[in-house]
Design a protein around this motif. Sequence first.
Motif, short mmCIF file in Angstrom:
data_model
loop_
_atom_site.label_atom_id
_atom_site.label_comp_id
_atom_site.label_asym_id
_atom_site.label_seq_id
_atom_site.Cartn_x
_atom_site.Cartn_y
_atom_site.Cartn_z
N GLY A 151 34.86 19.11 38.11
CA GLY A 151 35.66 19.48 36.94
C GLY A 151 36.12 20.92 36.98
N ALA A 158 37.02 15.18 37.86
CA ALA A 158 35.61 14.91 37.56
C ALA A 158 35.43 13.45 37.16
N LEU A 159 36.40 12.92 36.41
CA LEU A 159 36.35 11.51 36.04
C LEU A 159 36.49 10.62 37.27
N ILE A 169 30.26 18.06 37.35
CA ILE A 169 30.67 19.30 36.68
C ILE A 169 31.39 20.21 37.67
N GLY A 183 39.67 20.29 38.09
CA GLY A 183 40.10 19.77 36.79
C GLY A 183 39.27 18.58 36.38
N TRP A 184 39.19 18.34 35.09
CA TRP A 184 38.27 17.33 34.56
C TRP A 184 38.76 15.91 34.82
#
Length: 292
Positions: free
Chosen positions: A175, A183-184, A172, A179-180
């Motif tokens: 992210g 996060a991935l 989290i 940016g998400w």
Amino acid sequence: MDEIEHIIKHYRNLTKLSITVIYALCVAIAVNIFWTPGHIYGSGIMGLAQLLSSVSHRWLGQTFSIPLIYAILNIPLLIISWRKIGHNFTFFTILAVAFSTLLMKSLPPVKVQFDPIICAIFGGVFNGFGTGLALKNEMSTGGLDIIGIILRKRTGKSVGSINIAFNTLVIIGAGFLFGWVFALYTLLGIFVNGRVIDALYTRNQKLQVIIVTSHPNKVIQQIQDEMRRGITIVNDVEGAYGRRPKTMLFTVISQYELQDLRNAIHQSDPYAFVSITKAEMIMGRFYQEHIY
């Protein structure tokens, strides 16, 4: 006899010392060359140290280095380990944390910018290799290892939920900060890290073993000489092809003991039929050797 034991203990200590250096180098490469340049976070205490370093840079106007935060976060855990687990165990854990801190501080960050996916994968491979090698040689790398051992001693439960909570926080944080998509990538790196650790550290992986043999007493004696494992005996088993009487033996071992089992079977009854499958869950008494 005492002299031989002293030599063996000295050899093991030298081996552990070498492993701490290898672990530290792997962690430094993962953090400085792959994870930090790619804005990827690791798992556990290392990931939390990276997260706090990024937060200090972005919102406090002053960057606290990852090695410094990593060392500070481990200090209270090492004190607890010294008091609750054992001095020899904690000594090598201190060395692992100290060496990794020094190498992360001294290894210069890479100038080349890799693709974030490459950073996630190779960072996970290097960190997972170092951690798995340390665990395989009955050592701890600090951080959540210490919490897990203490909880296991007190409650008999694993530290899986704590690992999930820590890693969820790290993902989290990645992210929100980068940016998400990153996060991935962090999730990918943590996954690769865990898979590499599992490939090297197999002590906690359980296998169900079924042995059909014509020489049960020899097989049982050899297995119990090689390993500390209970065996269930099923008598009056008949082979369908030759209609000959057999005995079926049932036991559960760890993946770590698989080669010992192979040796025992080969020496006692090389013609035995053996079926080995993964055991998803074990209920009841199962001897698990601790790493401390």
